[in-house]
Each structure stands twice: as structure tokens, then as C-alpha cells.
Design a protein around this motif. Structure first.
Motif, PDB file in Angstrom:
ATOM      1  N   PRO A 128       0.802  -1.230   0.000  1.00 56.71           N
ATOM      2  CA  PRO A 128       0.000   0.000   0.000  1.00 56.71           C
ATOM      3  C   PRO A 128       0.836   1.282   0.000  1.00 56.71           C
ATOM      4  O   PRO A 128       0.311   2.351  -0.291  1.00 56.71           O
ATOM      5  CB  PRO A 128      -0.813  -0.105   1.302  1.00 56.71           C
ATOM      6  CG  PRO A 128      -0.816  -1.554   1.638  1.00 56.71           C
ATOM      7  CD  PRO A 128       0.502  -2.083   1.162  1.00 56.71           C
ATOM      8  N   ASP A 129       2.137   1.175   0.320  1.00 55.97           N
ATOM      9  CA  ASP A 129       2.993   2.360   0.353  1.00 55.97           C
ATOM     10  C   ASP A 129       3.517   2.750  -1.028  1.00 55.97           C
ATOM     11  O   ASP A 129       4.133   3.809  -1.184  1.00 55.97           O
ATOM     12  CB  ASP A 129       4.185   2.139   1.297  1.00 55.97           C
ATOM     13  CG  ASP A 129       3.756   2.054   2.755  1.00 55.97           C
ATOM     14  OD1 ASP A 129       2.743   2.687   3.108  1.00 55.97           O
ATOM     15  OD2 ASP A 129       4.435   1.351   3.530  1.00 55.97           O
ATOM     16  N   VAL A 130       3.315   1.878  -2.026  1.00 60.78           N
ATOM     17  CA  VAL A 130       3.779   2.181  -3.392  1.00 60.78           C
ATOM     18  C   VAL A 130       2.701   2.983  -4.107  1.00 60.78           C
ATOM     19  O   VAL A 130       1.578   2.526  -4.283  1.00 60.78           O
ATOM     20  CB  VAL A 130       4.089   0.889  -4.169  1.00 60.78           C
ATOM     21  CG1 VAL A 130       4.456   1.215  -5.620  1.00 60.78           C
ATOM     22  CG2 VAL A 130       5.232   0.122  -3.502  1.00 60.78           C
ATOM     23  N   ALA A 131       3.044   4.199  -4.502  1.00 57.99           N
ATOM     24  CA  ALA A 131       2.093   5.055  -5.218  1.00 57.99           C
ATOM     25  C   ALA A 131       1.879   4.530  -6.635  1.00 57.99           C
ATOM     26  O   ALA A 131       2.753   3.856  -7.197  1.00 57.99           O
ATOM     27  CB  ALA A 131       2.615   6.483  -5.270  1.00 57.99           C
ATOM     28  N   VAL A 132       0.723   4.851  -7.203  1.00 59.08           N
ATOM     29  CA  VAL A 132       0.412   4.436  -8.574  1.00 59.08           C
ATOM     30  C   VAL A 132       0.182   5.664  -9.436  1.00 59.08           C
ATOM     31  O   VAL A 132      -0.615   6.540  -9.095  1.00 59.08           O
ATOM     32  CB  VAL A 132      -0.835   3.525  -8.629  1.00 59.08           C
ATOM     33  CG1 VAL A 132      -1.175   3.171 -10.072  1.00 59.08           C
ATOM     34  CG2 VAL A 132      -0.596   2.259  -7.820  1.00 59.08           C
ATOM     35  N   TYR A 133       0.904   5.731 -10.548  1.00 58.02           N
ATOM     36  CA  TYR A 133       0.731   6.783 -11.543  1.00 58.02           C
ATOM     37  C   TYR A 133       0.203   6.142 -12.818  1.00 58.02           C
ATOM     38  O   TYR A 133       0.249   4.916 -12.988  1.00 58.02           O
ATOM     39  CB  TYR A 133       2.058   7.479 -11.861  1.00 58.02           C
ATOM     40  CG  TYR A 133       2.807   8.029 -10.669  1.00 58.02           C
ATOM     41  CD1 TYR A 133       2.137   8.438  -9.506  1.00 58.02           C
ATOM     42  CD2 TYR A 133       4.194   8.148 -10.689  1.00 58.02           C
ATOM     43  CE1 TYR A 133       2.823   8.951  -8.420  1.00 58.02           C
ATOM     44  CE2 TYR A 133       4.892   8.663  -9.614  1.00 58.02           C
ATOM     45  CZ  TYR A 133       4.203   9.058  -8.473  1.00 58.02           C
ATOM     46  OH  TYR A 133       4.896   9.562  -7.398  1.00 58.02           O
ATOM     47  N   CYS A 134      -0.287   6.954 -13.731  1.00 58.62           N
ATOM     48  CA  CYS A 134      -0.682   6.416 -15.031  1.00 58.62           C
ATOM     49  C   CYS A 134      -0.168   7.325 -16.135  1.00 58.62           C
ATOM     50  O   CYS A 134       0.055   8.517 -15.942  1.00 58.62           O
ATOM     51  CB  CYS A 134      -2.191   6.213 -15.131  1.00 58.62           C
ATOM     52  SG  CYS A 134      -3.180   7.710 -15.249  1.00 58.62           S
ATOM     53  N   GLY A 135       0.039   6.734 -17.282  1.00 52.66           N
ATOM     54  CA  GLY A 135       0.530   7.492 -18.428  1.00 52.66           C
ATOM     55  C   GLY A 135      -0.041   6.921 -19.703  1.00 52.66           C
ATOM     56  O   GLY A 135      -0.821   5.972 -19.680  1.00 52.66           O
ATOM     57  N   ALA A 136       0.375   7.491 -20.814  1.00 56.53           N
ATOM     58  CA  ALA A 136      -0.055   7.131 -22.162  1.00 56.53           C
ATOM     59  C   ALA A 136      -1.233   8.003 -22.577  1.00 56.53           C
ATOM     60  O   ALA A 136      -2.356   7.829 -22.089  1.00 56.53           O
ATOM     61  CB  ALA A 136      -0.408   5.656 -22.300  1.00 56.53           C
ATOM     62  N   GLY A 137      -0.977   8.955 -23.446  1.00 56.13           N
ATOM     63  CA  GLY A 137      -2.018   9.811 -23.990  1.00 56.13           C
ATOM     64  C   GLY A 137      -2.459  10.951 -23.098  1.00 56.13           C
ATOM     65  O   GLY A 137      -3.363  11.707 -23.455  1.00 56.13           O
ATOM     66  N   VAL A 138      -1.850  11.102 -21.926  1.00 57.79           N
ATOM     67  CA  VAL A 138      -2.243  12.170 -21.001  1.00 57.79           C
ATOM     68  C   VAL A 138      -1.780  13.516 -21.548  1.00 57.79           C
ATOM     69  O   VAL A 138      -0.608  13.681 -21.895  1.00 57.79           O
ATOM     70  CB  VAL A 138      -1.623  11.933 -19.607  1.00 57.79           C
ATOM     71  CG1 VAL A 138      -1.916  13.111 -18.684  1.00 57.79           C
ATOM     72  CG2 VAL A 138      -2.143  10.636 -19.006  1.00 57.79           C
ATOM     73  N   SER A 139      -2.694  14.495 -21.618  1.00 56.44           N
ATOM     74  CA  SER A 139      -2.275  15.800 -22.129  1.00 56.44           C
ATOM     75  C   SER A 139      -3.123  16.971 -21.628  1.00 56.44           C
ATOM     76  O   SER A 139      -2.719  18.116 -21.779  1.00 56.44           O
ATOM     77  CB  SER A 139      -2.296  15.814 -23.670  1.00 56.44           C
ATOM     78  OG  SER A 139      -3.604  15.588 -24.160  1.00 56.44           O
ATOM     79  N   THR A 140      -4.288  16.711 -21.035  1.00 59.52           N
ATOM     80  CA  THR A 140      -5.187  17.806 -20.663  1.00 59.52           C
ATOM     81  C   THR A 140      -5.575  17.746 -19.185  1.00 59.52           C
ATOM     82  O   THR A 140      -5.364  16.743 -18.506  1.00 59.52           O
ATOM     83  CB  THR A 140      -6.484  17.758 -21.491  1.00 59.52           C
ATOM     84  OG1 THR A 140      -7.256  16.607 -21.086  1.00 59.52           O
ATOM     85  CG2 THR A 140      -6.191  17.678 -22.982  1.00 59.52           C
ATOM     86  N   GLY A 141      -6.192  18.831 -18.735  1.00 59.16           N
ATOM     87  CA  GLY A 141      -6.701  18.865 -17.372  1.00 59.16           C
ATOM     88  C   GLY A 141      -7.750  17.807 -17.127  1.00 59.16           C
ATOM     89  O   GLY A 141      -7.820  17.227 -16.027  1.00 59.16           O
ATOM     90  N   ASP A 142      -8.576  17.525 -18.131  1.00 60.77           N
ATOM     91  CA  ASP A 142      -9.583  16.468 -17.988  1.00 60.77           C
ATOM     92  C   ASP A 142      -8.920  15.105 -17.788  1.00 60.77           C
ATOM     93  O   ASP A 142      -9.407  14.273 -17.016  1.00 60.77           O
ATOM     94  CB  ASP A 142     -10.491  16.422 -19.220  1.00 60.77           C
ATOM     95  CG  ASP A 142     -11.451  17.608 -19.286  1.00 60.77           C
ATOM     96  OD1 ASP A 142     -11.636  18.273 -18.251  1.00 60.77           O
ATOM     97  OD2 ASP A 142     -11.996  17.849 -20.381  1.00 60.77           O
ATOM     98  N   ASP A 143      -7.807  14.876 -18.497  1.00 65.08           N
ATOM     99  CA  ASP A 143      -7.073  13.618 -18.344  1.00 65.08           C
ATOM    100  C   ASP A 143      -6.547  13.480 -16.921  1.00 65.08           C
ATOM    101  O   ASP A 143      -6.618  12.404 -16.311  1.00 65.08           O
ATOM    102  CB  ASP A 143      -5.895  13.554 -19.320  1.00 65.08           C
ATOM    103  CG  ASP A 143      -6.324  13.531 -20.773  1.00 65.08           C
ATOM    104  OD1 ASP A 143      -7.460  13.126 -21.061  1.00 65.08           O
ATOM    105  OD2 ASP A 143      -5.491  13.917 -21.631  1.00 65.08           O
TER     106      ASP A 143
END
Length: 214
Positions: A164-179
Motif C-alpha cells: 500500500p505504500d507504493v504510489a500508482v501513476y498512469c501514463g499514455a495519452g495524457v495531455s489535458t486537465g480532464d485527463d
């Protein structure tokens, strides 16, 4: 939310992007980091922006020509490093070795993975964070949080089940505030992006748009 801008090997001005990132981060109180080419780390770090390496090798000091030594990128001003990006894949043993190298040099770490199963395996190695990035969406115009929200939710659940101490990020195609807002809604604590900023005519405007989702 943490925003990590990977400049890859795009023909952009790394200092200009770094200055834009620092300005937007200071103005909005958002944590933004820039990962330039290794040869540009010192110039980017000199702007005052949080600076990351795109990779470090699973090696110590010694006969390792052509490898990115963790201590060298730290000496140049990096405070963190990406590992196992889709464009720089490592074997699991080498991910483990690179994490050891990063820890030795005092670097924060994000290990990239393609799917929740790989996220679980990466989280078991004890990085600071893991990032789920489906390769098919990298460099595209549709964010993973929109195209496949289940993979982000699955990654968050997989990492939490392991550590649970490992943070999760996401990527691929992210470019806007909505994303960015969509990623946060799915449980991600940060995002990785590249072309949305590195290829932008106005990196400051692109980052302003992005952090509008915070």
C-alpha cells in the motif's frame, strides 16, 4: 497529483520546458518534474525544477561503458529516475538491480509497467511508485484514463494488494486537465506524459491546461 514530464529524445528545448514547468509548479502549488536526456540533466536542474533521469543502469562504479550510473545522474542534479519504460525495457532482475542502484544514489523511483499484473510484480520490488502505461496508447491523443479506465483501477488495486505504500501513476495519452482529473478519480496519484508538453508550441500553456484538472 505528481506530474512527470518525460522529454524522451524529442527535439525540444529542455531548458525552456524546465522553466515552464517550474513556473507553473510554483504558480499552482503542483509538483511537476522534468526528465530530460542524461546530457541535459545539469542544465535542467539548474532551472530549479525537480529533475529526473529517464533511466539508470543496474550497475555500480566500474567497467560499464555506456551505462547510466545512478551516482552520475544524481551528481548532475537528478533526484529521481524512471525505470523500465516501454521504450527502455528491462528484465525483472535488472529492474531490481536498477532500484538498488537508485537507492544507493538517493534517487526516487518510478517503475513503468504495461498492465496490472506487471504493476504487481514491480510493486513487489519496493519502488516509490509504479506507473501503468499501455504501450498502444503511448504517444497517442487518447488518455489511458479515458480509453481504458479499468486498467488504471486494476493497477491501483494490484499495487495496493502488494504494498500500500507504493504510489500508482498512469501514463499514455495524457495531455489535458480532464485527463489529469480522470486519472485522480480512478485512484492514481500522478501522471506521466511526454508529447503533450515536449511537442507543444507553448509548453507553459500546455502545462497550465494540464494542472487545471488538479
Amino acid at each position: 497529483m505528481f506530474v512527470l514530464v518525460n522529454l524522451k529524445a524529442y527535439p525540444c528545448d529542455p531548458v525552456a520546458v524546465a522553466e515552464a514547468a517550474r513556473t507553473v509548479a510554483d504558480a499552482h502549488g503542483v509538483r511537476i518534474a522534468v526528465a530530460p536526456q542524461a546530457a541535459h540533466i545539469d542544465r535542467v536542474a539548474a532551472t530549479g525544477v525537480e529533475t529526473w533521469a529517464q533511466h539508470v543502469a543496474p550497475v555500480d562504479h566500474g567497467s560499464h561503458t555506456g551505462h547510466a550510473l545512478a551516482e552520475a545522474v544524481a551528481d548532475a542534479g537528478a533526484t529521481g529516475t524512471l525505470l523500465n519504460h516501454s521504450e527502455r525495457r528491462l528484465r525483472l532482475a535488472d529492474v531490481d538491480g536498477a532500484l538498488d542502484a537508485a537507492e544507493r544514489a538517493g534517487l526516487s523511483t518510478v517503475v513503468c509497467a504495461n498492465n496490472p499484473e506487471q504493476v504487481a510484480a514491480a510493486a513487489a520490488l519496493g519502488p516509490d511508485a509504479v506507473a501503468v502505461e499501455p504501450p498502444a496508447l503511448i504517444g497517442g491523443d487518447v488518455s489511458v484514463a479515458t480509453a481504458d479506465p479499468g486498467i488504471v483501477e486494476g493497477a491501483v488495486a494490484a499495487a495496493d494488494a502488494v504494498d500500500p505504500d507504493v504510489a500508482v501513476y498512469c501514463g499514455a495519452g495524457v495531455s489535458t486537465g480532464d485527463d489529469l482529473a480522470a486519472a485522480a478519480d480512478l485512484g492514481a496519484e500522478g501522471v506521466l506524459l511526454a508529447s503533450g508538453v515536449a511537442k507543444a508550441d507553448d509548453p507553459t500553456a500546455a502545462l497550465e491546461n494540464l494542472v487545471s484538472g488538479v
